[in-house]
Design a protein around this motif. Structure first.
Motif, PDB file in Angstrom:
ATOM      1  N   TYR A 198       0.800  -1.145   0.031  1.00  0.00           N
ATOM      2  CA  TYR A 198       0.055  -0.047  -0.182  1.00  0.00           C
ATOM      3  C   TYR A 198       0.832   1.258   0.145  1.00  0.00           C
ATOM      4  N   VAL A 199       0.608   2.071  -0.896  1.00  0.00           N
ATOM      5  CA  VAL A 199       1.353   3.404  -1.121  1.00  0.00           C
ATOM      6  C   VAL A 199       0.628   4.367  -0.042  1.00  0.00           C
ATOM      7  N   ASP A 200       1.443   4.798   0.781  1.00  0.00           N
ATOM      8  CA  ASP A 200       0.983   5.620   1.967  1.00  0.00           C
ATOM      9  C   ASP A 200       0.750   7.190   1.524  1.00  0.00           C
ATOM     10  N   GLY A 201      -0.206   7.789   1.925  1.00  0.00           N
ATOM     11  CA  GLY A 201      -0.124   9.114   1.577  1.00  0.00           C
ATOM     12  C   GLY A 201      -1.704   9.480   1.473  1.00  0.00           C
ATOM     13  N   HIS A 202      -2.044  10.873   1.203  1.00  0.00           N
ATOM     14  CA  HIS A 202      -3.539  11.325   1.375  1.00  0.00           C
ATOM     15  C   HIS A 202      -3.522  11.566  -0.215  1.00  0.00           C
ATOM     16  N   PRO A 203      -4.763  11.011  -0.798  1.00  0.00           N
ATOM     17  CA  PRO A 203      -4.988  11.044  -2.176  1.00  0.00           C
ATOM     18  C   PRO A 203      -5.356  12.454  -2.655  1.00  0.00           C
ATOM     19  N   LEU A 204      -5.357  12.668  -3.667  1.00  0.00           N
ATOM     20  CA  LEU A 204      -5.348  14.119  -4.374  1.00  0.00           C
ATOM     21  C   LEU A 204      -6.874  14.275  -4.203  1.00  0.00           C
ATOM     22  N   THR A 205      -7.826  13.295  -4.255  1.00  0.00           N
ATOM     23  CA  THR A 205      -9.237  13.505  -4.128  1.00  0.00           C
ATOM     24  C   THR A 205      -9.505  14.172  -2.991  1.00  0.00           C
ATOM     25  N   ASP A 206      -8.867  14.037  -1.715  1.00  0.00           N
ATOM     26  CA  ASP A 206      -9.249  14.697  -0.628  1.00  0.00           C
ATOM     27  C   ASP A 206      -9.307  16.337  -0.649  1.00  0.00           C
ATOM     28  N   ALA A 207      -8.788  16.918  -1.583  1.00  0.00           N
ATOM     29  CA  ALA A 207      -8.603  18.267  -1.770  1.00  0.00           C
ATOM     30  C   ALA A 207     -10.005  18.660  -2.389  1.00  0.00           C
ATOM     31  N   VAL A 208     -10.593  19.877  -1.794  1.00  0.00           N
ATOM     32  CA  VAL A 208     -12.044  20.291  -2.399  1.00  0.00           C
ATOM     33  C   VAL A 208     -11.705  20.867  -3.636  1.00  0.00           C
ATOM     34  N   HIS A 259       0.989   4.873 -18.737  1.00  0.00           N
ATOM     35  CA  HIS A 259       0.417   4.543 -17.596  1.00  0.00           C
ATOM     36  C   HIS A 259      -1.198   4.671 -18.020  1.00  0.00           C
ATOM     37  N   GLY A 260      -1.557   5.520 -18.497  1.00  0.00           N
ATOM     38  CA  GLY A 260      -2.943   5.584 -19.164  1.00  0.00           C
ATOM     39  C   GLY A 260      -4.063   6.186 -18.183  1.00  0.00           C
ATOM     40  N   ASP A 261      -3.756   6.334 -16.712  1.00  0.00           N
ATOM     41  CA  ASP A 261      -4.844   6.929 -16.184  1.00  0.00           C
ATOM     42  C   ASP A 261      -4.125   7.654 -14.762  1.00  0.00           C
ATOM     43  N   LEU A 262      -3.277   8.571 -15.208  1.00  0.00           N
ATOM     44  CA  LEU A 262      -2.655   9.399 -14.226  1.00  0.00           C
ATOM     45  C   LEU A 262      -3.722  10.522 -13.886  1.00  0.00           C
ATOM     46  N   THR A 263      -4.444  10.103 -12.850  1.00  0.00           N
ATOM     47  CA  THR A 263      -5.481  10.946 -12.322  1.00  0.00           C
ATOM     48  C   THR A 263      -5.346  11.320 -10.741  1.00  0.00           C
ATOM     49  N   ASP A 264      -6.415  12.084 -10.313  1.00  0.00           N
ATOM     50  CA  ASP A 264      -6.245  12.449  -8.720  1.00  0.00           C
ATOM     51  C   ASP A 264      -6.607  11.107  -8.151  1.00  0.00           C
ATOM     52  N   ASP A 265      -7.483  10.312  -8.531  1.00  0.00           N
ATOM     53  CA  ASP A 265      -7.598   8.905  -7.953  1.00  0.00           C
ATOM     54  C   ASP A 265      -6.405   8.030  -7.664  1.00  0.00           C
ATOM     55  N   ASN A 266      -5.297   8.116  -8.553  1.00  0.00           N
ATOM     56  CA  ASN A 266      -4.242   7.278  -8.535  1.00  0.00           C
ATOM     57  C   ASN A 266      -2.696   7.897  -7.982  1.00  0.00           C
ATOM     58  N   VAL A 267      -2.898   9.111  -7.348  1.00  0.00           N
ATOM     59  CA  VAL A 267      -1.851   9.758  -6.839  1.00  0.00           C
ATOM     60  C   VAL A 267      -2.131  10.049  -5.280  1.00  0.00           C
ATOM     61  N   VAL A 268      -0.950  10.478  -4.605  1.00  0.00           N
ATOM     62  CA  VAL A 268      -0.887  10.551  -2.972  1.00  0.00           C
ATOM     63  C   VAL A 268       0.332  11.417  -2.796  1.00  0.00           C
ATOM     64  N   SER A 269      -0.012  12.095  -1.668  1.00  0.00           N
ATOM     65  CA  SER A 269       0.995  12.918  -1.047  1.00  0.00           C
ATOM     66  C   SER A 269       1.121  12.601   0.309  1.00  0.00           C
ATOM     67  N   ARG A 270       2.312  12.384   0.577  1.00  0.00           N
ATOM     68  CA  ARG A 270       2.563  12.041   2.105  1.00  0.00           C
ATOM     69  C   ARG A 270       3.363  13.079   2.619  1.00  0.00           C
ATOM     70  N   VAL A 288      -8.240  16.995 -14.848  1.00  0.00           N
ATOM     71  CA  VAL A 288      -8.293  18.447 -14.379  1.00  0.00           C
ATOM     72  C   VAL A 288      -9.621  19.012 -14.660  1.00  0.00           C
ATOM     73  N   LEU A 289     -10.241  18.710 -15.929  1.00  0.00           N
ATOM     74  CA  LEU A 289     -11.581  19.113 -16.118  1.00  0.00           C
ATOM     75  C   LEU A 289     -12.676  18.564 -15.092  1.00  0.00           C
ATOM     76  N   TYR A 290     -12.349  17.633 -15.071  1.00  0.00           N
ATOM     77  CA  TYR A 290     -13.375  16.614 -13.878  1.00  0.00           C
ATOM     78  C   TYR A 290     -13.286  17.408 -12.538  1.00  0.00           C
ATOM     79  N   ARG A 291     -12.270  17.928 -12.131  1.00  0.00           N
ATOM     80  CA  ARG A 291     -12.199  18.532 -10.679  1.00  0.00           C
ATOM     81  C   ARG A 291     -12.246  20.001 -10.772  1.00  0.00           C
ATOM     82  N   SER A 292     -11.918  20.271 -12.041  1.00  0.00           N
ATOM     83  CA  SER A 292     -12.134  21.965 -12.030  1.00  0.00           C
ATOM     84  C   SER A 292     -12.987  22.406 -13.229  1.00  0.00           C
ATOM     85  N   PRO A 293     -14.298  21.908 -13.271  1.00  0.00           N
ATOM     86  CA  PRO A 293     -15.022  21.789 -14.713  1.00  0.00           C
ATOM     87  C   PRO A 293     -15.297  23.622 -14.957  1.00  0.00           C
TER      88      PRO A 293
END
Length: 966
Positions: free
Chosen positions: A119-129, A213-224, A255-260
């Protein structure tokens, strides 16, 4: 749609219990198992004593060789990371008990492949408003790093049939379009994607192909570490061969999905990506249509998944924002976006420099007019009038001969109210108001293009200069030198520079796109002989200065607050010209920027302002007015500066009058910050140590909260009064005497909760029977806020001995009062004279009288009743639809919405309330949480709130509740 479709990919059927057994039997791993979201697979997090792991159960349609390719790609990238070339945390593959990295099992007739990863530790980018610029650039940068890392990776499992491969984007859309039930949406998808497909097809053979990679999105990255820095990538389920540029298209679609509402945010991701991986000319041409195709594939895939897998909450929750992302992409002009994309990857151009041949001769810097948010020309709401800019400029030109507007100014006249959309406020050019027929000179060398009868474009070496209001005559197509005549002007000339050759830019843009558009359209001020525009407002820099000099214990709303510099009625406007419905400002009772109050202050300041030891008319008129409004037998007024001072004084009055030693106060209440007012305040939200630090002269009684209190329901007063009898008996036994009982007549700190019927009647009788006085803290709920009543105590059919008021009295001016009986005031005089330096000043009294006049003349109590009733009904209807709404409180324009995680235990939804307020801010509404658990939305706007603004708030709240519920 047939079951044989290659894109028919319902998730495998597997429960957490089955996943627990498989992890134990195949990998020798035991721990607490919880399911993670996925569109087409099943993922389970396993918490073991040694750390966290992820059991991945692949969709049956995914071949074993494709899973082996994912594992191999992770190993390949991990080696790069070991060398310091990737710098990302990645999952590591854990082999099964038998040594195999892919475990084949059969469950309920399904042949499934399992893998176990760290498990890759960190906070997912989806947590950001909302994604910040730094996070968006981080996504683009990481996408570029992965493309670099996978450039030389090959594996037979990467040559796979995938619905996410944009080389098959059109085929996927055709195959899944039938899952879109709405005819209009389906046709819109078809027509928009057909254009995008044709654009891509023209250059497809020249697009580079590699493993991506094909799906480098906020779902698939984290920040620790900090939220701005992406430190890990958590999922490689879409690794496959594809167009290199498709990697970036997938990230931009995210980015469009998160900042439409901020489509140009994709430019930051593109710029960061291309700094890692330069794109070819054909890839730049294909990028925007590929982004459109990616949003379309997301939409049709989401619709299909919900049809095939009805309990896939993950896919269902994403649908609304996927549609919004597609709609945003579809609305953009492809040619403009391609031009913008090409511009941001070419580097930073030089600014426009001064010319020896200014456009219209010498311009007086004093002719520059102010159309900003703080302009005095826009007082009293004039900025809402159509065409106001032109009228202000024309008046200035009439006085001075000419007038000039500022480049880079956020114009208040462009601000729109009652909308969740960004107001398009930033001026990307300059307007000049000149005498009609004035000659115009070319400021640079260039070629003239006559666009229409009123517009010419001067094509210079580095940029185009767009001029409207210039009559170019027969110069079309001619090459001219700086200083040559361009023709004559009308009364208004617009001047705009653009580095998008041949494409006319907008004159106004939204703040979210300001940074990018200002690079494209530089300041043309130097071409008319003026200095460049002043720097734009920077709320973050101002906040740093505030924190450096202003005690931080004096909190501010929001972690990243907008810089509010103007208000009008029930609207607040920030320095970027964005408007917000003010749903929380009960201080500003009659509205922001009221011209009658401004004039009252001006005229009184010009006459006199001193203290109440002097004798003047305003004080007498104001105290008479307050005494007339007070219920009999209250007839005597003290004037102070704040609610805290009023409460402090009221307590002293009671202690002096009775000679008793104990004050009864309600739990969870807040009354002020002074020593005495804080002593009777027990809200742990305002003071975490409140319950442990009460002085011995204060006795707390049970909070009469009819919704979440010890006893519930509006008929619970007898139970609370019975408890009070016990409190009073205990005080008697201890030899304490009751001097006063203090409470708000509506439980304001809990969000406007009405007290149980008859509660105050019973309390007041019991306290007065012991010789005590009853204090009504009306600081928040009085002054017509309840609509049906002017005073909060009227709702309980009681008359207190002392009333404290403030907030509403001065509409933001520091003004408070204590209203009591003459005998209580006279007894206090035995302690010596009372004096407040600014309390009761001529200015304060004049403003106080004006506030009362406005409330009467504008019918604000009636408005509070009507609009408040409409608003409460709307809130109650939302409560019927969304389980997050536990209760709706209050009356008039003092309302509260309690947010709970469950309606049985009434568990406070504290984190949800904070997130909701942040989301509402982004939709043009300011509201804040209150209560001991910070989970009650306090709704107490200026009393001039309109039905239209109330509806805007309700629509925004509905939108956010829908997102949070999903």
């Amino acid at each position: 749609m047939t079951e044989q479709s290659p894109y028919h990919l319902p998730r495998p059927r597997l429960t957490p219990e089955q996943a627990t057994e498989l992890a134990r039997d195949r990998f020798g791993v035991a721990g607490v198992v919880t399911e993670l979201g996925s569109n087409q697979d099943r993922n389970f997090r396993i918490e073991t004593d040694a750390g966290s792991l992820v059991l991945k159960v692949a969709n049956p349609a995914i071949l074993t060789v494709e899973l082996e390719a994912q594992n191999a790609a992770l190993g390949h990238l991990a080696n790069l990371g070991h060398l310091g070339n990737l710098g990302l945390d990645l999952p590591a593959v854990i082999a099964g008990i038998d040594g195999g990295e892919v475990q084949r099992v059969t469950i309920d007739g399904q042949n499934l492949n399992l893998r176990l990863l760290t498990y890759v530790d960190g906070h997912p980018l989806t947590d950001a408003v909302r994604l910040s610029v730094g996070q968006i650039r981080g996504l683009g940068d990481v996408a570029g790093r992965l493309v670099q890392g996978l450039a030389d990776f090959e594996h037979p499992g990467t040559d796979r049939l995938s619905q996410w491969d944009l080389r098959r984007g059109g085929e996927v859309i055709d195959a899944l379009l039938g899952y879109v039930d709405d005819d209009v949406r389906r046709e819109r998808l078809r027509t928009v994607t057909e254009v995008a497909r044709q654009q891509v097809d023209r250059v497809a053979t020249d697009l580079r192909v590699q493993t991506i990679h094909g799906d480098l999105t906020d779902d698939n990255v984290v920040s620790r570490t900090d939220a701005e820095t992406i430190t890990g990538v958590i999922d490689f389920g879409d690794v496959a061969q594809g167009w290199l540029v498709a990697e970036l298209a997938a990230t931009c679609a995210c980015v469009l999905y998160r900042s439409p509402r901020h489509p140009l945010a994709v430019l930051d991701a593109i710029e960061a990506f291309t700094q890692r991986v330069p794109l070819t000319d054909t890839e730049l041409a294909a990028l925007w249509p590929l982004i459109v195709l990616r949003t379309a594939v997301l939409v049709v895939s989401g619709e299909q998944q919900v049809h095939l897998d009805h309990d896939n909450d993950y896919a269902d929750a994403n649908r609304s924002r996927e549609w919004l992302a597609f709609a945003t992409a579809a609305e953009q002009g492809g040619a403009v976006l391609e031009a913008l994309i090409r511009f941001v990857v070419t580097g930073e151009p030089a600014p426009i420099v001064a010319t020896d041949h200014p456009l219209a001769g010498t311009v007086d810097p004093g002719a520059i007019i102010d159309l900003s948010v703080t302009s005095a020309a826009f007082d009293a709401g004039i900025w809402l009038e159509p065409g106001i800019d032109g009228r202000v400029a024309a008046d200035a030109a009439a006085r001075s001969g000419h007038a000039v507007t500022r480049y880079g100014e956020y114009r208040l006249s462009q601000t729109r109210i009652d909308t969740a959309e960004e107001s398009v406020t930033l001026a990307l050019g300059v307007e000049m108001y000149l005498p009609a027929g004035s000659p115009v000179t070319a400021p640079i060398d260039g070629t003239i293009v006559v666009v229409d009868a009123d517009t010419v474009r001067l094509e210079g070496a580095d940029y185009d200069l767009w001029l409207t209001g210039v009559h170019g005559g027969g110069l079309d197509g001619q090459r001219i030198q700086a200083g040559s005549g361009l023709g004559t002007t009308g009364a208004r000339v617009t001047v705009q520079a653009s580095r998008l050759r041949g494409i006319r830019p907008p004159f106004f843009v939204a703040p979210s796109g300001a940074a990018q558009w200002q690079r494209v359209c530089p300041d043309p001020s130097a071409l008319i002989g003026l200095e460049t525009a002043r720097p734009l407002a920077d709320p973050a820099a101002l906040l740093e200065r505030r924190d450096a000099s202003f005690a931080r214990v004096q909190e501010h709303y929001y972690a990243a607050p907008p810089q509010i510099e103007r208000g009008w009625k029930h609207h607040l406007i920030d320095m970027h010209g964005q408007s917000y419905v003010d749903m929380v400002n009960n201080v500003t009772t009659v509205g922001h920027g009221h011209p009658r109050i401004a004039e009252a202050a001006r005229s009184q300041w010009s006459l006199l302002n001193t203290n109440s030891r002097f004798h003047y008319d305003e004080l007498v008129r104001f105290t008479e007015r307050l005494a007339e409004l007070a219920p009999d037998p209250l007839d005597t007024v003290f004037l102070v500066n704040s609610g805290t001072e009023a409460v402090d004084l009221a307590l002293r009055l009671a202690l002096t009058y009775t000679g008793h030693d104990t004050v009864l106060s309600v739990r969870e209440a807040y009354h002020g910050w002074s020593m005495a007012a804080d002593a009777v305040s027990s809200s742990v939200a305002d003071n975490p140590k409140a319950l442990q630090t009460r002085p011995n002269w204060v006795h707390l009684v049970e909070a009469p909260n009819a919704v979440r209190g010890k006893y519930r329901g509006m008929q619970s007063a007898p139970q609370y009064l019975n408890d009070l009898d016990g409190d009073l008996a205990a005080l008697d036994d201890e030899g304490h005497s009751v001097a006063a009982f203090i409470a708000e007549p509506v439980f304001g700190n809990a969000g406007g909760v009405l007290l149980p019927d008859g509660y105050l009647t019973g309390v007041y009788e019991k306290v007065r029977a012991r010789g005590g006085l009853c204090i009504a803290d009306e600081v928040q709920v009085s002054y017509a806020r309840l609509g049906h009543h002017f005073w909060g105590t009227e709702q309980q059919n009681v008359v207190p001995d002392i009333i404290t008021i403030a907030k509403a009295m001065g509409n933001g001016h520091p003004l408070g009062a204590v209203i009591t009986r003459r005998d209580i005031a006279d007894r206090f005089a035995l302690e010596g004279p009372f004096f407040s330096s600014a309390g009761g000043s001529p200015l304060s009294c004049r403003i106080g009288l004006t506030v009362l006049d406005i409330m009467r003349d504008e019918g604000l109590q009636g408005n509070a009743e009507v609009v408040g009733g409409h608003l409460k009904r709307g809130l109650e209807q939302l409560g019927e639809r969304f389980d997050l709404v536990g209760a709706v409180y209050g009356m008039g324009l003092y309302l509260g919405v309690e947010l709970v995680l469950d309606r049985v235990d009434f568990t406070p939804a504290t984190a949800v309330a904070a997130r909701l307020c942040d989301e509402l801010l982004l939709r043009g509404v300011i509201v804040q949480p209150t209560g001991d658990f910070k989970n009650v939305l306090k709704i107490k706007p200026p009393l001039c709130l309109t039905v239209a603004s109330a509806d805007h708030f309700l629509h925004a709240l509905e939108d956010v509740l829908g997102e949070l519920a999903g």
